[in-house]
Write an enzyme that holds these catalytic residues in place. Structure first.
Site, PDB file in Angstrom:
ATOM      1  N   CYS A  89       5.917   3.109  -9.918  1.00 22.38           N
ATOM      2  CA  CYS A  89       5.108   2.498  -8.865  1.00 22.38           C
ATOM      3  C   CYS A  89       5.111   3.378  -7.622  1.00 22.38           C
ATOM      4  O   CYS A  89       5.994   4.206  -7.440  1.00 22.38           O
ATOM      5  CB  CYS A  89       5.636   1.104  -8.547  1.00 22.38           C
ATOM      6  SG  CYS A  89       4.495   0.128  -7.547  1.00 22.38           S
ATOM      7  N   ASP A  90       4.132   3.142  -6.753  1.00 22.90           N
ATOM      8  CA  ASP A  90       3.786   4.052  -5.664  1.00 22.90           C
ATOM      9  C   ASP A  90       4.963   4.725  -4.978  1.00 22.90           C
ATOM     10  O   ASP A  90       5.066   5.945  -4.942  1.00 22.90           O
ATOM     11  CB  ASP A  90       2.975   3.304  -4.603  1.00 22.90           C
ATOM     12  CG  ASP A  90       1.635   2.821  -5.123  1.00 22.90           C
ATOM     13  OD1 ASP A  90       1.380   2.953  -6.334  1.00 22.90           O
ATOM     14  OD2 ASP A  90       0.850   2.303  -4.326  1.00 22.90           O
TER      15      ASP A  90
ATOM     16  N   CYS B  20      -1.240   1.373 -11.485  1.00 19.52           N
ATOM     17  CA  CYS B  20      -2.690   1.274 -11.234  1.00 19.52           C
ATOM     18  C   CYS B  20      -3.424   2.503 -11.753  1.00 19.52           C
ATOM     19  O   CYS B  20      -3.006   3.640 -11.517  1.00 19.52           O
ATOM     20  CB  CYS B  20      -2.949   1.108  -9.748  1.00 19.52           C
ATOM     21  SG  CYS B  20      -2.175  -0.349  -9.037  1.00 19.52           S
TER      22      CYS B  20
ATOM     23  N   GLU C 297       0.265  -1.079   4.223  1.00 17.42           N
ATOM     24  CA  GLU C 297      -1.063  -0.714   3.738  1.00 17.42           C
ATOM     25  C   GLU C 297      -2.044  -1.828   4.070  1.00 17.42           C
ATOM     26  O   GLU C 297      -1.665  -2.991   4.200  1.00 17.42           O
ATOM     27  CB  GLU C 297      -1.050  -0.491   2.221  1.00 17.42           C
ATOM     28  CG  GLU C 297      -0.307   0.767   1.811  1.00 17.42           C
ATOM     29  CD  GLU C 297      -0.359   1.003   0.306  1.00 17.42           C
ATOM     30  OE1 GLU C 297      -0.848   0.124  -0.428  1.00 17.42           O
ATOM     31  OE2 GLU C 297       0.096   2.075  -0.131  1.00 17.42           O
TER      32      GLU C 297
ATOM     33  N   SER D  65      -3.863   1.979   1.166  1.00 16.61           N
ATOM     34  CA  SER D  65      -3.635   2.139  -0.258  1.00 16.61           C
ATOM     35  C   SER D  65      -4.439   3.323  -0.769  1.00 16.61           C
ATOM     36  O   SER D  65      -5.491   3.666  -0.226  1.00 16.61           O
ATOM     37  CB  SER D  65      -4.077   0.870  -0.995  1.00 16.61           C
ATOM     38  OG  SER D  65      -4.224   1.113  -2.373  1.00 16.61           O
TER      39      SER D  65
END
Length: 574
Positions: A129-130, A201, A451, A477
């Site tokens: 994840c990010d 994503c 974000e 984002s």
């Protein structure tokens, strides 16, 4: 198979496995079923961000088992451990998002402490994840033990009305729903199909942006970032990553040998070339900080500005990570850039070979339109541009991919938190020509630098994406699109010019010139500055308070410690 006998006299694990004094320590390893040979082999941390918070991380436990297999096959003793993640898709649009960027540094800290506390000799890190991707890479450079990074893989695209969709389509659908353009039933149908598998994503949002960086910067095996999370290719790459880290130990090739100034420049090039996330403007300086290299937002933006945009990826383009994988993965993008002379091909990678050597046999496929050769670039300018001016003396960043105009002039509509701005957007309490200002959302002022995807997506969903701009000392984002300027510095919490704005002030943003200015007489600005008072946040204890005391400016990566430049000894050399 006869295992290599390792000389552990210079390895960190000697402090917990060698000599009579370490008998109590060894007893713990026997308690976990390790053999005498395994105890005296190098101890290799296999770190993941596995949890049940979101699909981004759910496949990492499986992949860790394969990485451990590769370590063991190559003569190491894998020791699995996990750290946290805060998943942006679930944290988005509420106070939970304040925890997101903070988690990046906590991930790096927790890996450092686990490795230090148990004296592990090397590291294989898997992240999905990010913030977990840069957090994992930051830890590798901080520790400087032989390390291999591996991305957990992207999600498969959903299908809705005969088109591929991602979670960003759902965020934008919220705006469409609020504008009466989508029914309750349609919104529910979309949310049920948008995310059909495990994985991060699928567009070129922050996770996939940093996954491409992992290959370009040399910390991941070539091609390892490509396969979606459910594919068994990921398990093969995990085994190879485990073997590779043992080869790095053999050759004593460490992360700081790999992540040089030129490697960081390569990373910035691929972000620009793929229309990647503006969050790279935070994460690349933070990674550089751990390597003892000064590489600021301004440096990142300057490189992206001169980099052609060649990958037609969401959110501005048509395709998702699965499509890149189908045409050959990240090596195809790197090959196009290398052939055009845009990369430093002599940078070392975790294969022990240079980037150019890794790409020698890659053939650029001509029967596809996912990635273009540089000679037919989608645009001459990379996807992200840096801005400076009277409104952002320390700089700001904007993603220009997909913008019809690179200039916007309008009047300020000011909000002191994201919730107020989102409410105004939902109520259509804004108009064409407004510059929506969201301030006191920077690293210190948030705290945590949220974000703004919920707000930007709602604007886009209402069909107003081209009619307004949005500026913030927070961030965006990787899924954000539209004229959205983030990372404005100095932030409002320390009295930056964004704190002095009033409704109706004229703002001029010119991404062609790289400027963002406030049309206000200096005397008026000085009077406002004299009257300005700092604010207290609601976070006066706990982790967010601690972060606000330590965090530095966004332009230098929003880091929380002095970095390798201040280091007096390196963990790997204890």
């Amino acid at each position: 198979m006869l295992q290599k006998r390792w000389d552990k006299s210079r390895l960190p694990s000697r402090h917990v496995t060698e000599g009579p004094d370490r008998a109590p320590h060894r007893s713990y390893y026997y308690a976990m079923g390790m053999t005498e040979d395994e105890i005296h082999q190098p101890l290799v941390g296999v770190a993941t961000c596995w949890n049940e918070a979101a699909p981004c991380n759910i496949a990492l436990a499986r992949q860790a088992q394969s990485a451990k297999k590769g370590v063991a096959e190559a003569g190491g003793s894998p020791r699995e451990f996990t750290t946290i993640t805060v998943t942006d898709g679930i944290a988005m649009g509420h106070q939970g998002m304040k925890s997101s960027l903070v988690s990046r540094d906590l991930i790096a800290d927790s890996i450092e402490l686990t490795m230090r506390g148990h004296c592990y000799d090397a590291l294989v890190g898997l992240a999905g994840c990010d913030k977990s991707l840069p957090g994992m890479m930051m830890a590798m450079l901080r520790l400087n033990v032989p390390s291999v990074f591996m991305y957990g893989g992207s999600i498969l695209p959903g299908r809705f009305h005969d088109r591929d969709v991602t979670v960003v389509d759902v965020f934008e659908a919220v705006g469409q729903h609020a504008a009466g353009k989508m029914t309750d039933e349609e919104l529910h149908a979309l949310e049920c199909v948008a995310c059909p598998s495990s994985g991060a994503c699928g567009g070129q949002f922050t996770a996939n942006t940093m996954a491409t960086v992992s290959e370009a910067i040399g910390l991941a095996l070539p091609g390892s970032a490509g396969a979606p999370a459910p594919y068994e290719d990921r398990d093969r790459f995990a085994v190879e990553s485990g073997r590779a880290v043992m080869a790095l130990m053999e050759n004593q090739l460490r992360p700081r040998d790999i992540v040089t100034r030129h490697a960081l420049e390569n990373a910035a090039v691929i972000v620009g070339a793929t229309g990647g996330s503006t969050n790279a403007g935070l994460h690349l300086p933070a990674i550089a900080h751990e390597a003892g290299i000064r590489f600021t937002l301004e440096d990142v933006a300057a490189i992206m500005r001169r980099t052609p945009y060649i990958a037609d990826l969401k959110p501005a383009g048509k395709y998702v990570a699965l499509d890149v994988f189908r045409i050959g993965g990240i090596p195809v993008i790197l090959k196009a850039l290398l052939d055009a002379g845009l990369l430093h091909g002599d940078c070392l990678t975790v294969t022990g070979r240079t980037l150019a050597e890794n790409l020698r046999d890659v053939v650029f496929p001509t029967d596809q339109d996912v990635v273009y050769p540089v000679s037919r670039a989608l645009s001459k300018t990379g996807g992200v541009v840096g801005l400076k001016g009277s409104l952002a003396p320390d700089g700001a960043i904007v993603k220009v991919t997909g913008l019809k105009s690179l200039r916007f002039e309008g009047t300020a509509l000011c909000f002191d938190c994201e919730e107020d701005a989102f409410r105004a957007v939902q109520e259509r309490a804004y108009k064409a020509g407004d510059v929506i200002v969201i301030r006191y959302e920077g690293p210190k002022g948030g705290p945590g630098m949220r974000e703004m995807l919920s707000t930007t997506s709602a604007i886009y969903g209402q069909g107003m994406g081209g009619e307004v701009a949005l500026i913030t000392d927070g961030r965006f984002s990787g899924g954000t699109r539209g004229f959205c300027v983030g990372h404005i510095g100095p932030e409002a919490a320390v009295g930056g010019p964004i704190a002095l704005l009033k409704n109706g002030d004229r703002i001029i943003i010119d991404a062609e010139k790289g400027t963002i200015d406030l049309a206000l007489p200096e005397a008026e600005l000085a009077a406002r500055r004299a009257a300005w008072q700092p604010r207290k946040t609601d976070y006066q204890s706990g982790a967010l308070w601690k972060y606000a005391q330590l965090v530095g400016p966004a332009s230098q990566g929003a880091v929380t410690h002095p970095g390798t430049a201040a280091e007096t000894h390196c963990y790997a050399n204890i």
